[in-house]
Design a protein around this motif. Structure first.
Motif, PDB file in Angstrom:
ATOM      1  N   LEU A  45      -4.183   1.540  -2.790  1.00 46.05           N
ATOM      2  CA  LEU A  45      -3.689   3.323  -2.494  1.00 46.05           C
ATOM      3  C   LEU A  45      -5.114   3.837  -2.857  1.00 46.05           C
ATOM      4  CD1 LEU A  45      -3.613   5.114  -5.777  1.00 46.05           C
ATOM      5  CD2 LEU A  45      -2.058   2.623  -6.200  1.00 46.05           C
ATOM      6  N   GLU A  46      -4.785   5.217  -2.152  1.00 48.86           N
ATOM      7  CA  GLU A  46      -5.914   6.349  -2.070  1.00 48.86           C
ATOM      8  C   GLU A  46      -5.277   6.802  -2.824  1.00 48.86           C
ATOM      9  OE1 GLU A  46      -6.943   7.415   1.541  1.00 48.86           O
ATOM     10  OE2 GLU A  46      -7.594   5.057   1.768  1.00 48.86           O
ATOM     11  N   VAL A  64       4.767   1.802   1.767  1.00 52.36           N
ATOM     12  CA  VAL A  64       5.209   2.168   1.145  1.00 52.36           C
ATOM     13  C   VAL A  64       5.225   4.032   0.451  1.00 52.36           C
ATOM     14  CG1 VAL A  64       7.312   0.187  -0.076  1.00 52.36           C
ATOM     15  CG2 VAL A  64       5.352   1.214  -1.309  1.00 52.36           C
ATOM     16  N   ASP A  65       6.113   4.496  -0.210  1.00 52.40           N
ATOM     17  CA  ASP A  65       5.935   6.115  -0.803  1.00 52.40           C
ATOM     18  C   ASP A  65       4.974   5.576  -1.894  1.00 52.40           C
ATOM     19  OD1 ASP A  65       5.816   8.300  -1.233  1.00 52.40           O
ATOM     20  OD2 ASP A  65       7.127   9.022  -1.246  1.00 52.40           O
ATOM     21  N   LEU A  66       4.390   5.311  -2.379  1.00 56.00           N
ATOM     22  CA  LEU A  66       4.218   5.207  -3.872  1.00 56.00           C
ATOM     23  C   LEU A  66       4.184   6.569  -4.615  1.00 56.00           C
ATOM     24  CD1 LEU A  66       1.524   2.398  -3.643  1.00 56.00           C
ATOM     25  CD2 LEU A  66       3.959   2.452  -3.992  1.00 56.00           C
ATOM     26  N   THR A  91       0.476  -0.720   0.167  1.00 58.52           N
ATOM     27  CA  THR A  91       0.016   0.229   0.265  1.00 58.52           C
ATOM     28  C   THR A  91       1.057   1.428  -0.435  1.00 58.52           C
ATOM     29  OG1 THR A  91       0.326   0.802   2.278  1.00 58.52           O
ATOM     30  CG2 THR A  91      -1.784  -0.919   1.232  1.00 58.52           C
ATOM     31  N   HIS A  92       0.051   2.561  -0.205  1.00 62.50           N
ATOM     32  CA  HIS A  92       1.434   3.573  -0.062  1.00 62.50           C
ATOM     33  C   HIS A  92       0.558   3.682   1.676  1.00 62.50           C
ATOM     34  CE1 HIS A  92       2.242   7.919  -0.377  1.00 62.50           C
ATOM     35  NE2 HIS A  92       1.236   8.389  -0.434  1.00 62.50           N
ATOM     36  N   ASN A  93       1.734   4.711   1.788  1.00 70.81           N
ATOM     37  CA  ASN A  93       2.218   5.181   3.138  1.00 70.81           C
ATOM     38  C   ASN A  93       0.952   5.569   3.804  1.00 70.81           C
ATOM     39  OD1 ASN A  93       4.835   4.204   3.519  1.00 70.81           O
ATOM     40  ND2 ASN A  93       5.334   6.453   2.907  1.00 70.81           N
ATOM     41  N   THR A  94       0.117   7.007   3.163  1.00 70.69           N
ATOM     42  CA  THR A  94      -0.780   7.347   3.724  1.00 70.69           C
ATOM     43  C   THR A  94      -2.169   6.701   3.316  1.00 70.69           C
ATOM     44  OG1 THR A  94      -0.067   9.003   3.271  1.00 70.69           O
ATOM     45  CG2 THR A  94      -1.881   9.397   3.784  1.00 70.69           C
TER      46      THR A  94
END
Ligand SMILES: *Cc1c(COP(=O)(O)O)cnc(C)c1O
Length: 437
Positions: free
Chosen positions: A174-175, A153-155, A127-130
């Motif tokens: 991800l969002e 991770v930072d996508l 996933t993205h971090n946020t």
């Protein structure tokens, strides 16, 4: 449907999507209501089956899209399917440019279902971090019980995917824009990387890309057209639009419809018919109108905040100074081809330390809660009223204080979800509240 169906069939070439979204597909075999203008509410949990033979045919048809997908449905029981949900699903798939859509009782119901059908014990979800706080909670607090792991991770740098993806990876989730910091992620680039990896995998082992499109809504962005496999929405937010009903949806390819139907039947997160009706009748048809207004307001508000001496930073995909601006201009495009950077703004107030800026943010929001006519301290977004909240202590409180930075959250960050008020009135209230600090 009625005899004039032929004449009134939707014609994507001739009319704009804004008009289509009011009429929906304007052709359905889900229900015959030829003499209503608005679809009636179906409020029957169970359906009369005429004969055992018809009952048997209904059960044969259920979750058998390949053989029976185009037939008029034989309704059996609400948890399996009923007219209001089925019509809403047709129209949501249409708006999102997907092959099929399946509704759920909430956004979290939709997320659980899509991850539920795509993963098994031993798999990993990158996933993205946020992410939305409850999505983080689902992945952190529940999936480990089934030995399903999560690699955040930072996508915003898609190259990070190359290190994160392993043999175990089954889903990229991800969002974009992300909740709440509005990080923008390049869906097309992610799809290119994953396509390459998938070429060396058996079909059953392929990685699927799932995009939570809640913040953008189908009006501002259609991730499936950019290469995503699935889109999910919390219908509670911008698509529902009025803050009256909860709901969720998964949009994707037809081949996944049956598994999602079976999952929904057995896990039970089924959308209430009356909520389906409200979203079908009020939410979706007014989406372009509401979004256009909210985007205009979000732009004015972010311009105002950016210039304000007490504001440390403003994240809004429509601001030229925002790091995701160029990508947003490419990816966030409305039904008519215009740049549509969404209706949310994330900003922080100046303080000499993170602790101080958190305290100042708290003071600001408390003042707003008590005094600002046009802003309501409340979670959620995409409503008629402008909502303001503090993610670190509310929607994202699952993230511990020492992990906020890692998750892309500012300790004092304020999330503003624009409503339908006159933008001048919101600017007036913001100015007044900032003067109090
Ligand atoms: C609110 C939200 C969800 C969850 O939706 P519910 O309808 O509240 O279950 C998921 N993703 C995002 C980005 C959200 O804002």
């Amino acid at each position: 449907m009625s005899d004039n169906k032929e004449k009134k069939t939707s014609n994507e070439e001739k009319y704009s999507m804004e008009t289509h979204i009011i009429y929906g597909k304007n052709e359905t075999n889900k229900w015959d209501y030829s003499h209503h203008v608005t679809a009636p509410i179906s409020s029957s949990t169970t359906f009369r089956l005429d004969s055992v033979e018809r009952g048997a045919a209904g059960f044969m048809q259920f979750a058998n899209t390949t053989e029976h997908g185009d037939e008029a449905p034989i309704f059996i029981y609400d948890r399996l399917g009923e007219p209001n949900k089925d019509m809403l699903e047709e129209n949501l798939a249409y708006a999102e440019k997907g092959e099929m859509a399946l509704s759920f009782s909430s956004g979290m119901g939709a997320i659980s279902a899509v991850l539920g059908i795509l993963t098994s014990t031993g798999d990993d979800i990158v996933t993205h971090n946020t992410l939305y706080g409850c999505t983080i909670s689902l992945l952190m607090n529940w999936y480990p019980k089934y030995q399903i792991s999560n690699t955040p991770v930072d996508l915003t740098n898609v190259d990070n995917l190359l290190d994160a993806v392993t043999e175990k990876t089954k889903v990229i989730y991800l969002e974009t824009p992300a909740n709440p910091n509005l990080d923008v992620i390049d869906i097309q680039k992610i799809a290119e990387i994953i396509d390459k990896i998938n070429q060396n995998r058996e079909p059953a082992n392929r990685i699927n890309i799932v995009v939570d499109n809640t913040f953008a809504t189908s009006f501002c962005q259609r991730p499936i057209t950019l290469g995503a496999d699935f889109v999910i929405h919390s219908l509670t937010k911008g698509i529902g639009g009025f803050g009256t009903d909860m709901g969720g949806v998964v949009v994707g390819r037809k081949e996944f419809r049956d598994r999602l139907l079976l999952y929904r039947k057995d896990f039970g997160a089924v959308l209430g018919t009356k909520s389906a009706w409200a979203i079908l009748t009020y939410g979706l048809p007014t989406l372009p109108l509401r979004q256009r207004h909210q985007i205009q307001t979000a732009k004015l508000v972010s311009d105002f905040l950016e210039k304000h001496p007490k504001v440390e930073f403003v994240n809004y995909p429509g601001l030229a100074s925002f790091k995701g601006y160029e990508l947003a201009k490419k990816q966030m495009i409305d039904f008519n081809g215009n740049f549509a950077p969404g209706s949310l703004v994330y900003f922080g107030l100046k303080g000499s330390t993170p602790e101080e800026s958190k305290n100042i943010g708290g003071k600001f929001m408390d003042y707003v809660a008590d005094n600002s006519y046009t802003m309501t301290l409340a979670v959620s977004l995409g409503h008629t009223r402008t909502l303001i909240e503090h993610p670190a202590s509310m929607t994202h409180s699952v993230v511990p204080a020492d992990k906020l930075h890692e998750r892309g959250l500012h300790p004092g960050g304020v999330r503003l979800a624009l409503g339908l008020e006159n933008p001048d009135d919101i600017l007036l209230d913001l100015d007044e509240a900032l003067k109090q600090l």
